[in-house]
Write an enzyme that holds these catalytic residues in place. Sequence first.
Site, PDB file in Angstrom:
ATOM      1  N   ASP A  14       0.834  -1.208   0.000  1.00  0.00           N
ATOM      2  CA  ASP A  14       0.000   0.000   0.000  1.00  0.00           C
ATOM      3  C   ASP A  14       0.865   1.252   0.000  1.00  0.00           C
ATOM      4  O   ASP A  14       0.614   2.200  -0.749  1.00  0.00           O
ATOM      5  CB  ASP A  14      -0.924   0.029   1.224  1.00  0.00           C
ATOM      6  N   HIS A  37      -3.505   5.052   3.751  1.00  0.00           N
ATOM      7  CA  HIS A  37      -3.595   5.831   2.526  1.00  0.00           C
ATOM      8  C   HIS A  37      -3.680   7.328   2.830  1.00  0.00           C
ATOM      9  O   HIS A  37      -3.030   8.130   2.165  1.00  0.00           O
ATOM     10  CB  HIS A  37      -4.798   5.381   1.699  1.00  0.00           C
TER      11      HIS A  37
END
Length: 90
Positions: A14, A37
């Site tokens: 990620d 994120h």
Amino acid sequence: LRYRDEFVRHKMLDCLGDLALAGAPILGHYQAYKPGHELNRRLLHALFEGRGAWSHVAMGAFNVPTKGGGQHGRQPGRDVNQRPRMEAAR
């Protein structure tokens, strides 16, 4: 789960994906505690807000030997004891 650290691997992928959105390779050190994120997005925004926080470096500059048969893989004339900065391109 296939690996006992699969969650960590997923977090790392990620992070790599989020930082790839910078549009150019980032030469630097990334360390985070419980990243996500949103945190990665805020990092990139903060990085690009300050023009003095980053610089564009041609990749060929990292493979040019310095005078006297210096080491490959670092910028010519750069002080090896100087702390590296995160470098990226817009």
